[in-house]
Design a protein around this motif. Structure first.
Motif, PDB file in Angstrom:
ATOM      1  N   GLU A   1       0.834  -1.194   0.000  1.00 54.58           N
ATOM      2  CA  GLU A   1       0.000   0.000   0.000  1.00 54.58           C
ATOM      3  C   GLU A   1       0.876   1.254   0.000  1.00 54.58           C
ATOM      4  O   GLU A   1       1.900   1.321   0.676  1.00 54.58           O
ATOM      5  N   LYS A   2       0.451   2.265  -0.745  1.00 49.87           N
ATOM      6  CA  LYS A   2       1.214   3.514  -0.813  1.00 49.87           C
ATOM      7  C   LYS A   2       1.083   4.267   0.510  1.00 49.87           C
ATOM      8  O   LYS A   2       0.032   4.271   1.132  1.00 49.87           O
ATOM      9  N   PRO A   3       2.156   4.925   0.919  1.00 46.54           N
ATOM     10  CA  PRO A   3       2.050   5.708   2.162  1.00 46.54           C
ATOM     11  C   PRO A   3       1.195   6.953   1.943  1.00 46.54           C
ATOM     12  O   PRO A   3       1.093   7.473   0.832  1.00 46.54           O
ATOM     13  N   ASP A   4       0.581   7.435   3.003  1.00 51.55           N
ATOM     14  CA  ASP A   4      -0.258   8.625   2.935  1.00 51.55           C
ATOM     15  C   ASP A   4       0.642   9.850   3.031  1.00 51.55           C
ATOM     16  O   ASP A   4       1.008  10.280   4.124  1.00 51.55           O
TER      17      ASP A   4
ATOM     18  N   ILE B   1       5.268  22.773  10.189  1.00 54.61           N
ATOM     19  CA  ILE B   1       6.582  23.021  10.787  1.00 54.61           C
ATOM     20  C   ILE B   1       7.263  24.197  10.106  1.00 54.61           C
ATOM     21  O   ILE B   1       7.837  25.072  10.770  1.00 54.61           O
ATOM     22  N   ASN B   2       7.188  24.259   8.787  1.00 52.65           N
ATOM     23  CA  ASN B   2       7.807  25.373   8.072  1.00 52.65           C
ATOM     24  C   ASN B   2       7.121  26.701   8.390  1.00 52.65           C
ATOM     25  O   ASN B   2       7.794  27.721   8.559  1.00 52.65           O
ATOM     26  N   LEU B   3       5.791  26.706   8.479  1.00 56.21           N
ATOM     27  CA  LEU B   3       5.082  27.932   8.835  1.00 56.21           C
ATOM     28  C   LEU B   3       5.472  28.400  10.233  1.00 56.21           C
ATOM     29  O   LEU B   3       5.588  29.609  10.477  1.00 56.21           O
ATOM     30  N   MET B   4       5.691  27.468  11.144  1.00 54.32           N
ATOM     31  CA  MET B   4       6.045  27.845  12.501  1.00 54.32           C
ATOM     32  C   MET B   4       7.380  28.592  12.542  1.00 54.32           C
ATOM     33  O   MET B   4       7.480  29.656  13.148  1.00 54.32           O
TER      34      MET B   4
ATOM     35  N   MET C   1       1.787  13.782   5.777  1.00 54.84           N
ATOM     36  CA  MET C   1       3.178  14.188   5.965  1.00 54.84           C
ATOM     37  C   MET C   1       3.425  15.576   5.386  1.00 54.84           C
ATOM     38  O   MET C   1       4.143  16.381   5.978  1.00 54.84           O
ATOM     39  N   ALA C   2       2.836  15.875   4.247  1.00 50.17           N
ATOM     40  CA  ALA C   2       3.009  17.186   3.634  1.00 50.17           C
ATOM     41  C   ALA C   2       2.385  18.288   4.477  1.00 50.17           C
ATOM     42  O   ALA C   2       2.957  19.374   4.624  1.00 50.17           O
ATOM     43  N   ILE C   3       1.225  18.024   5.057  1.00 46.08           N
ATOM     44  CA  ILE C   3       0.573  19.016   5.915  1.00 46.08           C
ATOM     45  C   ILE C   3       1.397  19.244   7.182  1.00 46.08           C
ATOM     46  O   ILE C   3       1.563  20.382   7.630  1.00 46.08           O
TER      47      ILE C   3
END
Length: 59
Positions: A8-11, A22-25, A15-17
């Motif tokens: 199964e492909k990972p979700d 983290i980057n916005l913080m 992870m992107a959200i």
């Protein structure tokens, strides 16, 4: 040709959200240190408004 069970492909959306959060913080912290808290609030409200407009357009 054999029927293979592929893993199964990972979700990657979750992870992107998380990565975006983290980057916005750290971007908010850099803006806060450089310019103060008011521009951080303005940027947060602007991002919230853009997300709301995108949600209304997609739904």
């Amino acid at each position: 040709m054999q029927d293979q069970n592929l893993p199964e492909k990972p979700d990657i959306l979750s992870m992107a959200i998380a990565f975006l959060g983290i980057n916005l913080m750290w971007i908010f912290v850099v803006i806060w240190v450089g310019y103060g808290l008011v521009p951080v609030f303005v940027l947060a409200v602007l991002i919230n408004h853009l997300i709301t407009r995108l949600d209304h357009r997609l739904n």
